[in-house]
Motif scaffolding. Structure first.
Motif, PDB file in Angstrom:
ATOM      1  N   THR A 181       0.836  -1.202   0.000  1.00  0.00           N
ATOM      2  CA  THR A 181       0.000   0.000   0.000  1.00  0.00           C
ATOM      3  C   THR A 181       0.870   1.249   0.000  1.00  0.00           C
ATOM      4  N   ALA A 206      -6.695  -5.666   4.716  1.00  0.00           N
ATOM      5  CA  ALA A 206      -5.253  -5.856   4.546  1.00  0.00           C
ATOM      6  C   ALA A 206      -4.888  -7.186   5.183  1.00  0.00           C
ATOM      7  N   GLU A 216       1.585  -5.715   5.765  1.00  0.00           N
ATOM      8  CA  GLU A 216       0.746  -6.491   4.854  1.00  0.00           C
ATOM      9  C   GLU A 216       1.513  -6.823   3.582  1.00  0.00           C
ATOM     10  N   SER A 219      -3.488  -5.643   0.080  1.00  0.00           N
ATOM     11  CA  SER A 219      -4.564  -4.800   0.612  1.00  0.00           C
ATOM     12  C   SER A 219      -5.575  -4.517  -0.481  1.00  0.00           C
ATOM     13  N   SER A 236      -0.729  -5.577  -4.222  1.00  0.00           N
ATOM     14  CA  SER A 236      -0.222  -6.909  -3.910  1.00  0.00           C
ATOM     15  C   SER A 236       1.249  -7.038  -4.280  1.00  0.00           C
ATOM     16  N   TYR A 329      -5.371   1.722   6.006  1.00  0.00           N
ATOM     17  CA  TYR A 329      -4.902   0.900   7.125  1.00  0.00           C
ATOM     18  C   TYR A 329      -5.874   0.972   8.299  1.00  0.00           C
ATOM     19  N   ALA A 332      -8.909  -1.126   7.548  1.00  0.00           N
ATOM     20  CA  ALA A 332      -8.601  -2.557   7.553  1.00  0.00           C
ATOM     21  C   ALA A 332      -8.394  -3.087   8.965  1.00  0.00           C
TER      22      ALA A 332
END
Length: 366
Positions: A181, A206, A216, A219, A236, A329, A332
C-alpha cells in the motif's frame, strides 16, 4: 526566468537513485548534477565515478554547507525522508522526495509546517501522473467531454519474493512505513486520485498472506469520491503474473491502462459508448506519447521552478494520497469505513500507519 539551470544533488546512492541520475542526464540542459551523498562514502564515490558526478559526501550537512543547491533528490529509505527534508528546507533547497514521502501523516504535517517557513518547497515523486496520456485524461475529464465518472478499478499486482525483503528496512512499519500500500500500489492509486479528485470514504482489507514481513503483503479498498464515482483498489506483492491496471468507466467512454512499471500512450485505450465515436478522434489528437517516468516529472518540476511556483506534486496533492493510505490501514485494522480527513492528530494512525497494531502481529511477552 525561463532557461535557468538548476544545481542539483542526489542523497542516497541505492537503486532508485539510478532512475534519478538517468533522468537528470536527459535534462542536462536544465540541471547540473553536482554531488551525491550517502551514509556509505564508498558507495557515494562509486556512484559518483560511474555517473560522472563531481563530488561525493557521506552526509547531508556537509553537502548543504559546501554546495549551493537549488534542488535535492531524496532517494534514501523512507525512514530518513523527514529529517533529511527538514535539513534541506532549512538550507533553502527545494527537496524532491521519493515515495512514500514520510512514514506517517504526522511526519508529513511536520514537512508542511517546515515548508511554510522556508523559501524552498517539498515535492513528492509520483511520476505516473506525468505521462502525456494521463495529462490528456485529466484535461478531458475536467472538460466534461467524457461525461461523469461512474466506476473505476485500480490494481497493482506485483511479485516480490522473500529475498526482496532481506533488506533490513523493507517490510517493516518502522523503516518502510507499510507494505505494498505504501511502497508499490501508491503510484497507481495516486494516479487514480489525480484523475478522480477528492475521495470521500473507503472500506478496506489488509492481510499478510505469504511474505516474511511485519507489514501487509496484500490490501484492498472500496472507495467513494466526492463526484459520486465508485472505485476498487488492489495492492499486492504476491502475484506471479505482474501487472498494473487502471480502468475508468465514464458515461461516454471507458478509458483503460495496462502496464507494469511505466507507460506510454500505446498502453492506453479509449472505448466510446454508443453514439460517442467522436471521442476517439479527440483522444488521438492529443497523443504526444510522452512516457510516464522520472524524466517527465523532473521536466515539470523545472518548469514550475522557472515560474517561481511550487513544483508538482505539492504537499497538498501528496497529503491527499497519504491520507488515503492512513485511512486504508485504519479501515482494515479497525474493521469499519473511514471518511477522508478523519485521521486527526490524536488518531494512532496519524503517527504510525499500523496504528493500533496489525491484526497478525504477535502479542509481546511481558
Amino acid at each position: 526566468m525561463a532557461g535557468r539551470r538548476y544545481r542539483t544533488a542526489i542523497v542516497g546512492a541505492g537503486g532508485i537513485a539510478v532512475a534519478h541520475v538517468r533522468a537528470l542526464q536527459g535534462l542536462a540542459h536544465r540541471a547540473d548534477l553536482v554531488a551525491v551523498a550517502d551514509v556509505d562514502l564508498g558507495r557515494a564515490r562509486t556512484f559518483a565515478e560511474r555517473w560522472d558526478v563531481p563530488h561525493a559526501y557521506d552526509g547531508v550537512a556537509e553537502l548543504l554547507d559546501v554546495q549551493r543547491l537549488d534542488l535535492v533528490h531524496l532517494c534514501t529509505p523512507p525512514e530518513h525522508h523527514t529529517p533529511l527534508a527538514l535539513q534541506c528546507l532549512r538550507a533553502g533547497a527545494t527537496v524532491l522526495v521519493e515515495k512514500p514521502p514520510t512514514l506517517s501523516l504526522a511526519e508529513f504535517d511536520v514537512l508542511v509546517a517546515a515548508e511554510a517557513t522556508s523559501i524552498a518547497h517539498v515535492a513528492t515523486v509520483f511520476q505516473h501522473r506525468f505521462g502525456s496520456a494521463a495529462n490528456r485524461l485529466r484535461r478531458m475529464t475536467a472538460a466534461g467531454v467524457l461525461g461523469r465518472p461512474l466506476l473505476a478499478t485500480c490494481a497493482t499486482q506485483w511479485y516480490r519474493d522473500d529475498d526482496y525483503f532481506a533488506a533490513p528496512w523493507r517490510g517493516t512499519w518502522e523503516s518502510e512505513g507499510g507494505g505494498p500500500t505504501m511502497g508499490h500500489g501508491i503510484h497507481q492509486f495516486d494516479l487514480l486520485l489525480s484523475i478522480l479528485g477528492p475521495w470521500r470514504e473507503l472500506t478496506a482489507l489488509a492481510a499478510r498472506q505469504a511474505r516474511p514481513t511485519d507489514t501487509e503483503d496484500v490490501s484492498m479498498a472500496l472507495v467513494t469520491f466526492d463526484n459520486g464515482a465508485l472505485a476498487s483498489v488492489v495492492n499486492s506483492v504476491v502475484s506471479p503474473r505482474q501487472t498494473s491496471t487502471l480502468r475508468f468507466d465514464f458515461e461516454n467512454a471507458t478509458v483503460e491502462l495496462e502496464h507494469l512499471y511505466g507507460y506510454d500512450d500505446r498502453d492506453w485505450t479509449l472505448t466510446p459508448a454508443p453514439g460517442h465515436d467522436a471521442l476517439l478522434a479527440q483522444w488521438a489528437a492529443g497523443a504526444d506519447n510522452v512516457p510516464s517516468g522520472h524524466a517527465a516529472q523532473f521536466s515539470a518540476v523545472f518548469d514550475a521552478l522557472d515560474r517561481d511556483e511550487a513544483p508538482p506534486v505539492t504537499t497538498t496533492d501528496a497529503r491527499r494520497t497519504m491520507d488515503f493510505v492512513a485511512s486504508l490501514y485504519a479501515s482494515a485494522f479497525i474493521g469499519d469505513r473511514v471518511r477522508s480527513g478523519l485521521i486527526g492528530p490524536d488518531s494512532p494512525f496519524a503517527t504510525r500507519m499500523d496504528g493500533i497494531g496489525a491484526p497478525w502481529k504477535e502479542p509481546s511477552i511481558s
